[in-house]
Design a protein around this motif. Structure first.
Motif, PDB file in Angstrom:
ATOM      1  N   VAL A 258       0.826  -1.042   0.122  1.00 39.33           N
ATOM      2  CA  VAL A 258       0.076   0.013  -0.095  1.00 39.33           C
ATOM      3  C   VAL A 258       1.004   1.369   0.143  1.00 39.33           C
ATOM      4  O   VAL A 258       0.634   2.270  -0.651  1.00 39.33           O
ATOM      5  CB  VAL A 258      -1.168   0.004   1.080  1.00 39.33           C
ATOM      6  N   MET A 259       1.865   1.097   0.709  1.00 41.04           N
ATOM      7  CA  MET A 259       2.732   2.482   1.016  1.00 41.04           C
ATOM      8  C   MET A 259       3.973   2.596  -0.186  1.00 41.04           C
ATOM      9  O   MET A 259       4.515   3.633  -0.116  1.00 41.04           O
ATOM     10  CB  MET A 259       3.246   2.442   2.377  1.00 41.04           C
ATOM     11  N   GLY A 260       4.227   1.438  -0.845  1.00 39.01           N
ATOM     12  CA  GLY A 260       5.126   1.360  -1.769  1.00 39.01           C
ATOM     13  C   GLY A 260       6.695   1.451  -1.241  1.00 39.01           C
ATOM     14  O   GLY A 260       7.618   1.886  -1.765  1.00 39.01           O
TER      15      GLY A 260
ATOM     16  N   GLN B 195      -0.403  10.655   1.825  1.00 40.64           N
ATOM     17  CA  GLN B 195      -1.412  11.083   2.127  1.00 40.64           C
ATOM     18  C   GLN B 195      -2.252  10.266   0.709  1.00 40.64           C
ATOM     19  O   GLN B 195      -3.518   9.751   0.865  1.00 40.64           O
ATOM     20  CB  GLN B 195      -1.798  12.533   1.999  1.00 40.64           C
ATOM     21  N   ALA B 196      -1.709  10.496  -0.455  1.00 42.96           N
ATOM     22  CA  ALA B 196      -2.239   9.756  -1.651  1.00 42.96           C
ATOM     23  C   ALA B 196      -2.450   8.306  -1.459  1.00 42.96           C
ATOM     24  O   ALA B 196      -3.477   7.816  -1.784  1.00 42.96           O
ATOM     25  CB  ALA B 196      -1.507  10.119  -2.979  1.00 42.96           C
ATOM     26  N   ARG B 197      -1.495   7.764  -0.693  1.00 47.59           N
ATOM     27  CA  ARG B 197      -1.545   6.071  -0.742  1.00 47.59           C
ATOM     28  C   ARG B 197      -2.562   5.797   0.368  1.00 47.59           C
ATOM     29  O   ARG B 197      -3.289   4.775   0.045  1.00 47.59           O
ATOM     30  CB  ARG B 197      -0.341   5.761  -0.533  1.00 47.59           C
ATOM     31  N   LEU B 198      -2.280   6.524   1.290  1.00 50.56           N
ATOM     32  CA  LEU B 198      -3.483   6.194   2.495  1.00 50.56           C
ATOM     33  C   LEU B 198      -4.795   6.430   2.127  1.00 50.56           C
ATOM     34  O   LEU B 198      -5.759   6.017   2.614  1.00 50.56           O
ATOM     35  CB  LEU B 198      -3.144   6.867   3.751  1.00 50.56           C
ATOM     36  N   ALA B 199      -5.110   7.341   1.124  1.00 56.11           N
ATOM     37  CA  ALA B 199      -6.366   7.870   0.691  1.00 56.11           C
ATOM     38  C   ALA B 199      -7.225   6.589   0.080  1.00 56.11           C
ATOM     39  O   ALA B 199      -8.144   6.609  -0.075  1.00 56.11           O
ATOM     40  CB  ALA B 199      -6.406   9.048  -0.284  1.00 56.11           C
ATOM     41  N   ALA B 200      -6.170   5.596  -0.682  1.00 54.00           N
ATOM     42  CA  ALA B 200      -6.865   4.567  -1.501  1.00 54.00           C
ATOM     43  C   ALA B 200      -6.056   3.251  -1.616  1.00 54.00           C
ATOM     44  O   ALA B 200      -5.204   3.022  -2.175  1.00 54.00           O
ATOM     45  CB  ALA B 200      -6.712   4.945  -3.070  1.00 54.00           C
ATOM     46  N   PRO B 201      -6.235   2.648  -0.092  1.00 51.22           N
ATOM     47  CA  PRO B 201      -5.124   1.555   0.107  1.00 51.22           C
ATOM     48  C   PRO B 201      -5.759   0.215  -0.351  1.00 51.22           C
ATOM     49  O   PRO B 201      -6.492  -0.491  -0.029  1.00 51.22           O
ATOM     50  CB  PRO B 201      -5.311   1.384   1.640  1.00 51.22           C
ATOM     51  N   ASP B 202      -5.389   0.166  -1.776  1.00 49.34           N
ATOM     52  CA  ASP B 202      -5.934  -1.012  -2.406  1.00 49.34           C
ATOM     53  C   ASP B 202      -5.084  -2.063  -2.565  1.00 49.34           C
ATOM     54  O   ASP B 202      -4.087  -2.160  -2.981  1.00 49.34           O
ATOM     55  CB  ASP B 202      -6.262  -0.490  -3.856  1.00 49.34           C
ATOM     56  N   LEU B 203      -5.673  -3.445  -2.352  1.00 49.60           N
ATOM     57  CA  LEU B 203      -4.759  -4.634  -2.502  1.00 49.60           C
ATOM     58  C   LEU B 203      -5.288  -5.656  -3.726  1.00 49.60           C
ATOM     59  O   LEU B 203      -4.646  -6.643  -3.807  1.00 49.60           O
ATOM     60  CB  LEU B 203      -4.743  -5.459  -1.203  1.00 49.60           C
ATOM     61  N   SER B 204      -6.224  -4.987  -4.170  1.00 47.54           N
ATOM     62  CA  SER B 204      -6.924  -5.940  -5.294  1.00 47.54           C
ATOM     63  C   SER B 204      -5.872  -6.639  -6.478  1.00 47.54           C
ATOM     64  O   SER B 204      -6.064  -7.633  -6.866  1.00 47.54           O
ATOM     65  CB  SER B 204      -8.137  -5.120  -6.014  1.00 47.54           C
ATOM     66  N   GLY B 205      -4.954  -5.775  -6.801  1.00 46.47           N
ATOM     67  CA  GLY B 205      -4.044  -6.237  -7.951  1.00 46.47           C
ATOM     68  C   GLY B 205      -2.983  -6.715  -7.409  1.00 46.47           C
ATOM     69  O   GLY B 205      -1.867  -7.165  -7.884  1.00 46.47           O
ATOM     70  N   ALA B 206      -2.680  -6.929  -6.103  1.00 46.90           N
ATOM     71  CA  ALA B 206      -1.454  -7.504  -5.186  1.00 46.90           C
ATOM     72  C   ALA B 206      -1.353  -8.978  -5.445  1.00 46.90           C
ATOM     73  O   ALA B 206      -2.314  -9.734  -5.571  1.00 46.90           O
ATOM     74  CB  ALA B 206      -1.449  -7.235  -4.022  1.00 46.90           C
TER      75      ALA B 206
END
Length: 433
Positions: A63-65, A107-118
């Motif tokens: 999520v955080m890269g 802020q940008a990463r925490l606004a959209a914590p997406d794991l669907s493509g992981a």
């Protein structure tokens, strides 16, 4: 300590773990010694943050890269604790002991914590090198099994029927709100608080009097499936601290004889005190003594031999989340060799008509079914008892366990996702009479 200061402390502890490559427990202990102003509640909260971060390390990093301690903690707050970007930003004000303010990228990463493509190993928060082994066992469900292993574990107790009945023990602990176990008739389960803090059960009168023991329900079930009976001769070959030894004694109503042995004498140390507290009278501890064969007189005489084998502990990741990131392929190979050796040794102690119970807290077939198949290839006089038949030892709940668990010819596998227990593999073999 204010919540933001606890987050700063967790980041500091995780940085220490990464730099010195040591277990989380050691790093947390050292932090506490160096920050004596922190109370027990603060230390427990910081430990909860650290362990939750380790539970979700892979998904937090995705999520955080980034895999920096700060990124991992911030990512965990989003993916595990469900905080939104605004709530996390409020904790990172940069004031006094708070972490520095969020960067625009954070802020940008925490606004959209997406794991669907992981990848599955990221979604399931387990090491990439173990994915093939877990996929072999769970197929497309590997990621879901991993997510269940990344959750917090409840606190399970076993009622010691030598000293108390389940209803009475539950009443004595009513202030902790225990619930009966799902499968084990001896189990009481206590759900942890919001920060993952367990109550101090070891200070409870019921514990001090030996009426209850701390033991995961899966471990309890494994002992029950081995069917130790009053009057039998039983060998616990890898007894360790004696959790299953004590349960055997209760299931046998203190009748018969249990021989408790472990190749590492240090593991046996707690057993002596636990035997006394539990009111156990039918256990004989056989400690190793150099090259002397202290078990030679038991060969071919045992009604039941239990091998609670040393393993990678993949089934206990809920309780030991840092262990899953420290295990290496070399450790797995070493455990496999040890298991094969002790399993073959155990077979020599089983009398004709007797039983051999092989138990691990692993989810990997290399440590479970493969070991049983290897023994059966060498010993044609042993045959597996069908898991559905073995589960009948639980009585009315046996069929439910067999339906929930993953079963094979070799045995039965419990997992957090399927049975709500730690991960345990149980195989019961019978020697031809």
């Amino acid at each position: 300590m204010i919540p933001s200061a606890r987050i700063s402390a967790a980041i500091e502890v995780l940085a220490d773990i990464a730099a010195r490559r040591r277990p989380a427990g050691e790093a947390l202990k050292d932090w506490g010694l160096g920050h004596r102003f922190a109370g027990s509640g603060d230390r427990a909260a910081i430990a909860g943050l650290v362990y939750d971060t380790l539970r979700r390390r892979a998904s937090a990093a995705h999520v955080m890269g980034s895999e920096t301690p700060r990124a991992l903690v911030l990512g965990m707050l989003a993916v595990m604790r469900g905080l939104d970007a605004a709530a996390i930003a409020a904790l990172c004000s940069g004031e006094r002991f708070a972490p520095s303010p969020l960067s625009p990228e954070e802020q940008a990463r925490l606004a959209a914590p997406d794991l669907s493509g992981a990848p599955p190993f990221v979604q399931g928060d387990y090491p990439q090198w173990l994915h093939a082994s877990l996929r072999h066992v769970f197929a497309a469900d590997a990621a879901e099994e991993g997510r269940a292993l990344a959750a917090r574990a409840p606190l399970d107790l076993r009622v010691n029927t030598l000293k108390a009945e389940p209803d009475a023990a539950r009443a004595a602990l009513a202030h902790l709100h225990p619930e009966p176990g799902r499968f084990s008739p001896l189990a009481l389960r206590i759900v942890l608080d919001a920060e993952g803090k367990a109550p101090p059960v070891s200070a409870e009168p019921a514990f001090l009097k030996g009426e209850v023991e701390v033991q995961d329900e899966g471990s309890q079930i494994a002992a029950i499936l081995a069917r130790p009976a009053p009057g039998e001769q039983v060998l616990d070959l890898c007894a360790g601290a004696g959790g299953k030894t004590l349960e055997f004694a209760a299931l046998m109503d203190n009748k018969g004889q249990i021989y408790a042995y472990d190749a590492d004498i240090r593991r046996l140390k707690p057993l002596h005190e636990r035997v006394a507290r539990a009111g156990v009278r039918n256990v004989q501890v056989r400690s190793p003594r150099g090259a002397e064969d202290v078990l030679g007189d038991l060969e071919g005489r045992m009604d039941l031999v239990l091998v609670d084998a040393p393993c990678t502990g993949t089934g206990t990741w809920r309780r030991n989340p840092d262990a899953k990131w420290r295990v290496r392929p070399g450790a797995l190979a070493q455990r496999i060799a040890e298991q094969a050796k002790v399993l073959e040794q155990a077979a020599h102690y089983v009398r004709p008509g007797g039983r051999l119970a092989y138990v691990t807290c692993s989810l990997l077939d290399e440590e479970n079914g493969a070991q049983v198949r290897a023994l059966l290839a060498k010993r044609s006089d042993f045959h597996p008892i069908a898991p559905t038949d073995a589960a009948l030892a639980l009585g009315a709940q046996g069929a439910a366990l067999a339906a929930a668990a993953l079963t094979s010819r070799e045995g039965l596998l419990m997992t957090p996702r399927r049975t709500g227990t730690d991960g345990f593999f149980v195989s019961v073999l019978r020697r031809e009479g």
